[in-house]
Design an enzyme around this catalytic site. Structure first.
Site, PDB file in Angstrom:
ATOM      1  N   HIS A  78      -0.020  -5.959   4.338  1.00  0.00           N
ATOM      2  CA  HIS A  78       0.909  -5.594   3.273  1.00  0.00           C
ATOM      3  C   HIS A  78       2.290  -5.368   3.896  1.00  0.00           C
ATOM      4  O   HIS A  78       2.441  -4.580   4.842  1.00  0.00           O
ATOM      5  CB  HIS A  78       0.470  -4.287   2.588  1.00  0.00           C
ATOM      6  CG  HIS A  78      -0.771  -4.422   1.752  1.00  0.00           C
ATOM      7  ND1 HIS A  78      -1.408  -5.622   1.523  1.00  0.00           N
ATOM      8  CD2 HIS A  78      -1.486  -3.484   1.060  1.00  0.00           C
ATOM      9  CE1 HIS A  78      -2.458  -5.426   0.740  1.00  0.00           C
ATOM     10  NE2 HIS A  78      -2.533  -4.136   0.446  1.00  0.00           N
ATOM     11  N   SER A 108     -27.264  -5.436  -4.573  1.00  0.00           N
ATOM     12  CA  SER A 108     -27.545  -5.594  -3.141  1.00  0.00           C
ATOM     13  C   SER A 108     -28.784  -4.823  -2.691  1.00  0.00           C
ATOM     14  O   SER A 108     -29.375  -5.149  -1.647  1.00  0.00           O
ATOM     15  CB  SER A 108     -26.354  -5.086  -2.320  1.00  0.00           C
ATOM     16  OG  SER A 108     -25.160  -5.666  -2.762  1.00  0.00           O
ATOM     17  N   GLN A 139       1.912  -7.709  -1.135  1.00  0.00           N
ATOM     18  CA  GLN A 139       0.587  -7.293  -0.695  1.00  0.00           C
ATOM     19  C   GLN A 139      -0.406  -8.466  -0.617  1.00  0.00           C
ATOM     20  O   GLN A 139      -0.430  -9.340  -1.468  1.00  0.00           O
ATOM     21  CB  GLN A 139       0.056  -6.199  -1.633  1.00  0.00           C
ATOM     22  CG  GLN A 139       0.947  -4.964  -1.608  1.00  0.00           C
ATOM     23  CD  GLN A 139       0.441  -3.796  -2.430  1.00  0.00           C
ATOM     24  OE1 GLN A 139       1.241  -3.033  -2.953  1.00  0.00           O
ATOM     25  NE2 GLN A 139      -0.874  -3.626  -2.537  1.00  0.00           N
ATOM     26  N   VAL A 161     -13.842  -3.748   2.453  1.00  0.00           N
ATOM     27  CA  VAL A 161     -13.609  -2.593   3.328  1.00  0.00           C
ATOM     28  C   VAL A 161     -14.900  -2.256   4.088  1.00  0.00           C
ATOM     29  O   VAL A 161     -14.877  -1.956   5.283  1.00  0.00           O
ATOM     30  CB  VAL A 161     -13.103  -1.388   2.506  1.00  0.00           C
ATOM     31  CG1 VAL A 161     -13.037  -0.127   3.348  1.00  0.00           C
ATOM     32  CG2 VAL A 161     -11.723  -1.699   1.911  1.00  0.00           C
ATOM     33  N   LYS A 210       0.448   5.232  -7.403  1.00  0.00           N
ATOM     34  CA  LYS A 210      -0.191   5.731  -6.179  1.00  0.00           C
ATOM     35  C   LYS A 210       0.838   5.801  -5.046  1.00  0.00           C
ATOM     36  O   LYS A 210       0.896   6.785  -4.308  1.00  0.00           O
ATOM     37  CB  LYS A 210      -1.344   4.796  -5.766  1.00  0.00           C
ATOM     38  CG  LYS A 210      -2.610   5.031  -6.549  1.00  0.00           C
ATOM     39  CD  LYS A 210      -3.738   4.204  -5.971  1.00  0.00           C
ATOM     40  CE  LYS A 210      -4.122   3.072  -6.860  1.00  0.00           C
ATOM     41  NZ  LYS A 210      -5.127   2.165  -6.334  1.00  0.00           N
ATOM     42  N   CYS A 243      -3.656   1.388   0.570  1.00  0.00           N
ATOM     43  CA  CYS A 243      -3.266   0.490   1.663  1.00  0.00           C
ATOM     44  C   CYS A 243      -1.767   0.169   1.696  1.00  0.00           C
ATOM     45  O   CYS A 243      -1.242  -0.197   2.748  1.00  0.00           O
ATOM     46  CB  CYS A 243      -4.091  -0.784   1.605  1.00  0.00           C
ATOM     47  SG  CYS A 243      -4.254  -1.465  -0.050  1.00  0.00           S
ATOM     48  N   GLU A 292      -1.210   0.992  -9.008  1.00  0.00           N
ATOM     49  CA  GLU A 292      -0.745   0.853  -7.612  1.00  0.00           C
ATOM     50  C   GLU A 292       0.626   1.507  -7.399  1.00  0.00           C
ATOM     51  O   GLU A 292       0.834   2.223  -6.420  1.00  0.00           O
ATOM     52  CB  GLU A 292      -0.701  -0.637  -7.261  1.00  0.00           C
ATOM     53  CG  GLU A 292      -0.512  -0.921  -5.785  1.00  0.00           C
ATOM     54  CD  GLU A 292      -1.812  -0.820  -4.983  1.00  0.00           C
ATOM     55  OE1 GLU A 292      -2.847  -0.359  -5.520  1.00  0.00           O
ATOM     56  OE2 GLU A 292      -1.785  -1.181  -3.796  1.00  0.00           O
TER      57      GLU A 292
HETATM   58  N1  LIG Z   1      -9.213  -3.954   0.273  1.00  0.00           N
HETATM   59  C1  LIG Z   1      -8.266  -3.091   0.696  1.00  0.00           C
HETATM   60  O1  LIG Z   1      -7.286  -3.467   1.363  1.00  0.00           O
HETATM   61  C2  LIG Z   1      -8.379  -1.618   0.382  1.00  0.00           C
HETATM   62  C3  LIG Z   1      -7.535  -0.758   1.058  1.00  0.00           C
HETATM   63  C4  LIG Z   1      -7.605   0.620   0.803  1.00  0.00           C
HETATM   64  C5  LIG Z   1      -8.515   1.093  -0.100  1.00  0.00           C
HETATM   65  N2  LIG Z   1      -9.347   0.240  -0.763  1.00  0.00           N
HETATM   66  C6  LIG Z   1     -10.302   0.833  -1.687  1.00  0.00           C
HETATM   67  O2  LIG Z   1     -11.590   0.749  -1.067  1.00  0.00           O
HETATM   68  C7  LIG Z   1     -12.605   0.541  -2.049  1.00  0.00           C
HETATM   69  C8  LIG Z   1     -13.339  -0.758  -1.742  1.00  0.00           C
HETATM   70  O3  LIG Z   1     -12.434  -1.847  -1.805  1.00  0.00           O
HETATM   71  P1  LIG Z   1     -12.904  -3.341  -1.429  1.00  0.00           P
HETATM   72  O4  LIG Z   1     -11.655  -4.122  -1.354  1.00  0.00           O
HETATM   73  O5  LIG Z   1     -13.829  -3.313  -0.257  1.00  0.00           O
HETATM   74  O6  LIG Z   1     -13.750  -3.733  -2.755  1.00  0.00           O
HETATM   75  P2  LIG Z   1     -14.951  -4.784  -2.905  1.00  0.00           P
HETATM   76  O7  LIG Z   1     -14.856  -5.870  -1.895  1.00  0.00           O
HETATM   77  O8  LIG Z   1     -14.960  -5.167  -4.336  1.00  0.00           O
HETATM   78  O9  LIG Z   1     -16.281  -3.909  -2.590  1.00  0.00           O
HETATM   79  C9  LIG Z   1     -16.743  -2.903  -3.455  1.00  0.00           C
HETATM   80  C10 LIG Z   1     -18.026  -2.262  -2.924  1.00  0.00           C
HETATM   81  O10 LIG Z   1     -18.488  -1.307  -3.905  1.00  0.00           O
HETATM   82  C11 LIG Z   1     -19.867  -1.562  -4.197  1.00  0.00           C
HETATM   83  N3  LIG Z   1     -20.188  -1.232  -5.579  1.00  0.00           N
HETATM   84  C12 LIG Z   1     -19.660  -1.764  -6.711  1.00  0.00           C
HETATM   85  N4  LIG Z   1     -20.282  -1.236  -7.810  1.00  0.00           N
HETATM   86  C13 LIG Z   1     -21.197  -0.363  -7.345  1.00  0.00           C
HETATM   87  C14 LIG Z   1     -22.162   0.485  -7.968  1.00  0.00           C
HETATM   88  N5  LIG Z   1     -22.308   0.530  -9.314  1.00  0.00           N
HETATM   89  N6  LIG Z   1     -22.938   1.263  -7.202  1.00  0.00           N
HETATM   90  C15 LIG Z   1     -22.808   1.227  -5.838  1.00  0.00           C
HETATM   91  N7  LIG Z   1     -21.943   0.421  -5.182  1.00  0.00           N
HETATM   92  C16 LIG Z   1     -21.144  -0.348  -5.932  1.00  0.00           C
HETATM   93  C17 LIG Z   1     -20.036  -3.056  -3.960  1.00  0.00           C
HETATM   94  O11 LIG Z   1     -21.418  -3.345  -3.753  1.00  0.00           O
HETATM   95  P3  LIG Z   1     -22.079  -4.773  -4.195  1.00  0.00           P
HETATM   96  O12 LIG Z   1     -21.640  -5.786  -3.184  1.00  0.00           O
HETATM   97  O13 LIG Z   1     -23.516  -4.472  -4.137  1.00  0.00           O
HETATM   98  O14 LIG Z   1     -21.566  -5.080  -5.546  1.00  0.00           O
HETATM   99  C18 LIG Z   1     -19.170  -3.260  -2.711  1.00  0.00           C
HETATM  100  O15 LIG Z   1     -19.913  -2.905  -1.575  1.00  0.00           O
HETATM  101  C19 LIG Z   1     -11.873   0.509  -3.396  1.00  0.00           C
HETATM  102  O16 LIG Z   1     -11.941   1.779  -3.968  1.00  0.00           O
HETATM  103  C20 LIG Z   1     -10.455   0.115  -3.016  1.00  0.00           C
HETATM  104  O17 LIG Z   1      -9.511   0.566  -3.960  1.00  0.00           O
HETATM  105  C21 LIG Z   1      -9.311  -1.107  -0.522  1.00  0.00           C
END
Ligand SMILES: NC(=O)c1ccc[n+]([C@@H]2O[C@H](COP(=O)([O-])OP(=O)(O)OC[C@H]3O[C@@H](n4cnc5c(N)ncnc54)[C@H](OP(=O)(O)O)[C@@H]3O)[C@@H](O)[C@H]2O)c1
Length: 348
Positions: free
Chosen positions: A241, A40, A174, A15, A204, A148, A201
């Site tokens: 989705h 990171s 999805q 995201v 939600k 989403c 999910e």
């Molecule tokens: N993907 C979708 O379609 C979607 C849609 C709606 C909502 N969401 C929600 O949006 C959020 C992100 O989803 P995503 O798919 O982008 O997940 P993701 O690819 O796993 O990314 C997660 C992010 O969180 C960071 N993070 C993890 N642990 C952390 C910590 N201890 N301290 C600070 N940062 C931390 C990660 O940083 P590092 O890279 O440094 O680990 C990364 O930047 C989630 O809550 C998800 O439920 C996702």
């Protein structure tokens, strides 16, 4: 034109990367700060993140050093794509420190005074922000966008509220990008369908949709009374989705009246001509084999929900298929539209 500095929490994730891509040429918002985990922190973004998008990674962002996910150096407006395991603590700390957090995470969505916003559907829910400071003890604010899969259902149902929605059943298909990066192992998903998505999910979908379609009351939302049942599955699709939806209505509108309700649906973003607003938020396709993720997911920059296959349902009243881009309309694009609305409503 105005230049409003913004930060991105969780900038390295799926995201977070969409935020960077969508904000690259934004007329109002300028990415000035990136935050992520200790993995990171201290690295240039290009080294910290595995860039997964076909859009170019802007050089000025690629060279930025990722900081710790703690308030201190970030601008007032911060978008969040944080993993939900850490979002409660980190987003709460930012709000307490006076930041406006526009979040994708599920953690605060169901709090009474936190708007769960789709600007075309419930822009009036922003009024909850007035009471949020006192209720939460924050000088800043948090607003959220839906899950989403919820965005696809809530957008499709919103124009049907005029017909009295009694019941809805949705089965989702999805995309893997919904699980973040690296997400579902290829061994598990290729040639397969997984009939369960973790993190609650289905709950939600059932609860968030009713909050979004509910009416604003005294510092909280009165949920829409419809009965809703969801089954959520993961399929080997990269983005988009899809939902197969059946709906029961109090009135008996004709199919033409339903299609007209979708096609003519507009909201505050279209009225205000917000930069990320699709001209037509819902598009109905008459072809029997649409919508399809490969063909329809990127319509209007991924901000449009595409619907097709409206037909009578022998159990409820009607059934149809709806599709939306999960990381754009269901995540980063939705959050950017929320912030644009807040800016134009004088709330930033
Ligand atoms: N993907 C979708 O379609 C979607 C849609 C709606 C909502 N969401 C929600 O949006 C959020 C992100 O989803 P995503 O798919 O982008 O997940 P993701 O690819 O796993 O990314 C997660 C992010 O969180 C960071 N993070 C993890 N642990 C952390 C910590 N201890 N301290 C600070 N940062 C931390 C990660 O940083 P590092 O890279 O440094 O680990 C990364 O930047 C989630 O809550 C998800 O439920 C996702």
């Amino acid at each position: 034109m105005s230049s409003i500095p913004v930060g991105i929490l969780g900038a390295t994730g799926m995201v977070g990367q969409q935020f960077i891509a969508l904000l690259a040429d934004h007329p109002w918002f300028n990415v000035e700060w990136l935050g992520a985990s200790q993995r990171s922190e201290g690295k240039a973004f290009r080294d910290a993140a595995a860039w997964r998008l076909s859009n170019r990674l802007p050089t000025e962002v690629a060279d930025k050093v990722v900081e710790a996910a703690a308030p201190g150096h970030a601008p007032k407006l911060v978008f969040s794509g944080l993993d939900s395991s850490v979002a409660s603590e980190i987003e709460g700390a930012f709000a307490q420190a006076g930041h406006i957090i526009v979040s994708n995470s599920r953690n605060y969505r169901m709090f009474d005074t936190v708007p769960l916003l789709i600007p075309e559907v419930n822009a009036d829910h922003l009024a909850l922000l007035e009471a949020q400071g006192v209720a939460q003890g924050w000088s800043g604010r948090i607003i959220t966008n839906p899950n989403c899969a919820v965005i696809v259902l809530a957008m499709a149902l919103a124009p049907l509220r005029q017909f009295g929605i009694k019941t809805a059943i949705i089965t989702t298909l999805q995309a893997i990008s919904g699980a973040g990066y690296p997400g579902v192992p290829s061994w598990d998903i290729l040639g397969n369908v997984i009939p369960h998505i973790g993190g609650g999910e289905e709950e939600k979908v059932e609860v968030e949709t009713r909050k979004i379609l509910g009416t604003i009351g005294q510092n909280k939302v009165a949920f829409h009374p419809m009965k809703l049942s969801a089954t959520t599955t993961r399929v080997p699709v990269q983005n988009g989705h899809t939902g197969s939806i059946s709906v029961g209505l109090e009135q008996r509108p004709t199919p033409e009246a339903i299609i007209d309700a979708w096609m003519s649906f507009r909201g505050r973003p279209q009225e205000l001509e917000l930069p990320s607003a699709p001209p037509q938020p819902i598009v109905y396709l008459i072809e029997a084999n649409r919508p399809q993720p490969l063909l329809d997911v990127n319509r209007d920059g991924g901000m449009t929900v595409t619907i097709g296959r409206l037909r009578p349902c022998p159990i409820f009243d009607y059934k149809f298929v709806a599709l939306g881009h999960n990381t754009i309309r269901g995540a980063a694009g939705a959050a950017i539209l929320n912030a644009e609305l807040m800016h134009r409503e004088g709330l930033l």
